[in-house]
Write an enzyme that holds these catalytic residues in place. Sequence first.
Site, short mmCIF file in Angstrom:
data_model
loop_
_atom_site.label_atom_id
_atom_site.label_comp_id
_atom_site.label_asym_id
_atom_site.label_seq_id
_atom_site.Cartn_x
_atom_site.Cartn_y
_atom_site.Cartn_z
N HIS A 99 0.84 -1.21 0.00
CA HIS A 99 0.00 0.00 0.00
C HIS A 99 0.87 1.25 0.00
CE1 HIS A 99 -2.40 -3.24 1.86
NE2 HIS A 99 -3.45 -2.64 1.32
N TYR B 290 0.38 3.86 1.71
CA TYR B 290 0.56 4.41 3.07
C TYR B 290 1.70 3.74 3.83
CZ TYR B 290 -2.29 0.34 4.45
OH TYR B 290 -2.77 -0.92 4.62
N ALA C 154 -11.15 -4.74 0.50
CA ALA C 154 -12.21 -4.38 1.45
C ALA C 154 -12.36 -2.88 1.34
CB ALA C 154 -11.83 -4.78 2.86
#
Length: 274
Positions: free
Chosen positions: A85, A87, A115
Site C-alpha cells: 500500500h 501508506y 475491502a
Amino acid sequence: MSAVYEKLQSCAKSVREKTDFKPEVALVLGSGLGDFADTDVKVEQRIEYSDIEGFPTSTVVGHKGQFVFGYVGDVPVVVMQGRVHYYEGYPVTDVVLPTRVMGMLGAKKLILTNAAGGVNFGYRPGDLMVISDHLIHGVPNPLIGENIEELGVRFPDMSEIYSVRTRDCIKKTAMEMGIYVREGVYVQMSGPSYETPAEIRMVRGWGADAVGMSTAVEAIAARHMGIEVCGISCISNMAAGMTKEQLSHKDVQEVADRVSAQFKQLVAGVIGAI
Ligand code: HPA
C-alpha cells in the site's frame, strides 16, 4: 533505461529464475480473501516477496507477502497474497511493481479485490461491489516519470479501465450463484487514517460509492500494459460519519472474514468464466 524499469526487469527475472509457470489470470487478494490461495488454488509454487531482491514487502499485520502460482479449475493463475500500500511509505512505482511483474510473467487478465467502506447510502456491510470505475485522491498516478515504452504508451486511455466484458462476466457469474452484487465507483484515498466525515461527503459528491486504500493505482499500471482489468470490493463497513460507530481495522477485518466464503466462491467462479 529508467531505474523503475530496470528494477522491474530484475524482479521479473528473479521470479523467472524460480519458476517457469505461465499464468493467464492474475489475482490480487484483499482483506478477508487472504486465504483464497490456501483453499481454492491447486498450488504449484509459492515465492515469498522477501526472496525477490528489491521487491517491496508488505508491513500490514494480517497481510502475507507471497506470490502463489497454481490452478483454479484448469486456469493457470498467479495470486498476490498480500499487496503493498502507498501508506506503507513506498513510492507508488513500488506499489504497482508486483502487478507489473505479474503482467511480465504473462498474465493477460487481472482481478483486483479489496475491502472498502461503503459511501453510497444504499450499501450495507457485507455487500459485494463490482468496480465500474475509479477516482483517486491523495495518491500520485503510478505512471508519473519517464514513460516505460516497453510496457505502454505515454498517455494511455482509461475510459474503460475496468472492462465492460469482465464486469458483465462477474455479474453473470454472481447471478448464476445466487450472489447479489452491486456495481459502483471506487475511490482510492491515501490512508492510513480512515477518512473524515467531510472527506466522505466530498467523495460522495464526486460520485464515489466505496472508499479504500488500494486498487486504483494497480488498475492504472495494469491497463497501461494492456492487461484487461476488473475489480470487486467487499463492503466491510459504512464509511466515516455515516453511522455513529467509529472505524477500526479489527471490525473491517471481521466483516471481510464473515463474507469471505461467498467472496471466494464468486472469485473462483469468475476465474473460470473470464
Ligand atoms: N476507508 C478506507 N479504506 C477502507 C475502509 C474505509 O472506510 N474500509 C475498508 N478499507
